[in-house]
Write an enzyme that holds these catalytic residues in place. Structure first.
Site, mmCIF file in Angstrom:
data_model
loop_
_atom_site.group_PDB
_atom_site.id
_atom_site.type_symbol
_atom_site.label_atom_id
_atom_site.label_comp_id
_atom_site.label_asym_id
_atom_site.label_seq_id
_atom_site.Cartn_x
_atom_site.Cartn_y
_atom_site.Cartn_z
ATOM 1 N N CYS A 281 13.596 21.108 0.567
ATOM 2 C CA CYS A 281 13.930 22.342 1.302
ATOM 3 C C CYS A 281 13.078 23.509 0.822
ATOM 4 C CB CYS A 281 15.416 22.651 1.177
ATOM 5 S SG CYS A 281 16.427 21.472 2.105
ATOM 6 N N ILE B 101 23.912 17.279 7.335
ATOM 7 C CA ILE B 101 24.290 16.266 8.337
ATOM 8 C C ILE B 101 23.876 14.910 7.771
ATOM 9 C CG2 ILE B 101 24.002 15.479 10.723
ATOM 10 C CD1 ILE B 101 23.013 18.371 11.387
ATOM 11 N N GLU B 102 24.866 14.139 7.354
ATOM 12 C CA GLU B 102 24.555 12.859 6.704
ATOM 13 C C GLU B 102 24.527 11.711 7.705
ATOM 14 O OE1 GLU B 102 27.282 12.592 3.369
ATOM 15 O OE2 GLU B 102 26.097 14.082 2.276
ATOM 16 N N GLU C 76 19.865 23.659 4.587
ATOM 17 C CA GLU C 76 18.765 24.629 4.682
ATOM 18 C C GLU C 76 17.757 24.197 5.748
ATOM 19 O OE1 GLU C 76 20.030 23.101 2.097
ATOM 20 O OE2 GLU C 76 19.710 24.174 0.218
ATOM 21 N N CYS D 80 19.505 18.219 4.917
ATOM 22 C CA CYS D 80 20.154 19.303 4.170
ATOM 23 C C CYS D 80 20.469 20.486 5.082
ATOM 24 C CB CYS D 80 19.233 19.805 3.068
ATOM 25 S SG CYS D 80 19.005 18.673 1.696
HETATM 26 N N1 THU Z 1 22.309 19.057 0.215
HETATM 27 C C1 THU Z 1 22.022 20.137 0.983
HETATM 28 O O1 THU Z 1 22.445 20.221 2.148
HETATM 29 N N2 THU Z 1 21.240 21.106 0.453
HETATM 30 C C2 THU Z 1 20.757 21.109 -0.815
HETATM 31 O O2 THU Z 1 19.993 21.979 -1.181
HETATM 32 C C3 THU Z 1 21.143 20.043 -1.742
HETATM 33 C C4 THU Z 1 21.826 18.868 -1.138
HETATM 34 C C5 THU Z 1 23.158 18.001 0.776
HETATM 35 C C6 THU Z 1 22.460 16.704 1.031
HETATM 36 C C7 THU Z 1 23.620 15.733 1.006
HETATM 37 O O3 THU Z 1 24.213 15.710 2.291
HETATM 38 C C8 THU Z 1 24.618 16.349 0.037
HETATM 39 O O4 THU Z 1 24.214 17.704 -0.106
HETATM 40 C C9 THU Z 1 24.640 15.684 -1.327
HETATM 41 O O5 THU Z 1 23.384 15.594 -1.867
#
Ligand code: THU
Length: 134
Positions: free
Chosen positions: A94, A43-44, A55, A53
């Site tokens: 994470c 969720i950005e 996870e 992230c």
């Molecule tokens: N991201 C994750 O959700 N999990 C990870 O283990 C690595 C990165 C996401 C964060 C961000 O929204 C996008 O991937 C690019 O980095």
């Protein structure tokens, strides 16, 4: 739960990713020791540092519902439009969150390889010599 089924659920979670800035979509399916599954996606945020992230989304959902005992997590990630996804290993933050709630020797992390094969790791393999405040 079967590894393949947990990976399938991670792909389902990935469909809900909110990633308009990176266009990198991640899904996670976290299974508790008694077989419940919590899904998470990344969720950005326009303020990039406020992003979360997949996870951690799954862990925080589960922990906030009272769960404390976890068996394994499946993680899939890839650029928007790349549904095959190449291996997406969990970031350091994470891994640290996992180590707060999981036994390094028994908690399993499932990743999907390029050809769809499933890679299996213990948390200790991905985060050796973890920081613990004991
Ligand atoms: N991201 C994750 O959700 N999990 C990870 O283990 C690595 C990165 C996401 C964060 C961000 O929204 C996008 O991937 C690019 O980095």
């Amino acid at each position: 739960m079967d590894d393949k089924e947990l990976i399938r659920l991670a792909h389902q979670a990935r469909e809900r990713a909110y990633a308009p800035y990176s266009n990198f979509l991640v899904g996670a399916a976290l299974e508790t020791q008694d077989g419940k599954v919590y899904l998470g996606c990344n969720i950005e945020n326009a303020s990039y540092g406020a992003s979360n992230c997949a996870e951690r989304t799954a862990f925080f959902k589960a922990v906030s519902e009272g769960e404390r005992h976890f068996a394994k997590i499946a993680i899939v990630g890839g650029a928007r439009g790349d549904e095959a996804c190449s291996t997406c290993a969990p970031c350091g933050i994470c891994r640290q969150v996992m180590s707060e709630f999981c036994d390094g020797k028994t908690f399993i992390i499932l990743l999907e390889g390029e050809g769809g094969e499933i890679k299996r790791f213990t948390l200790d393999e991905l985060l050796p010599f973890a920081f613990e405040k004991v």
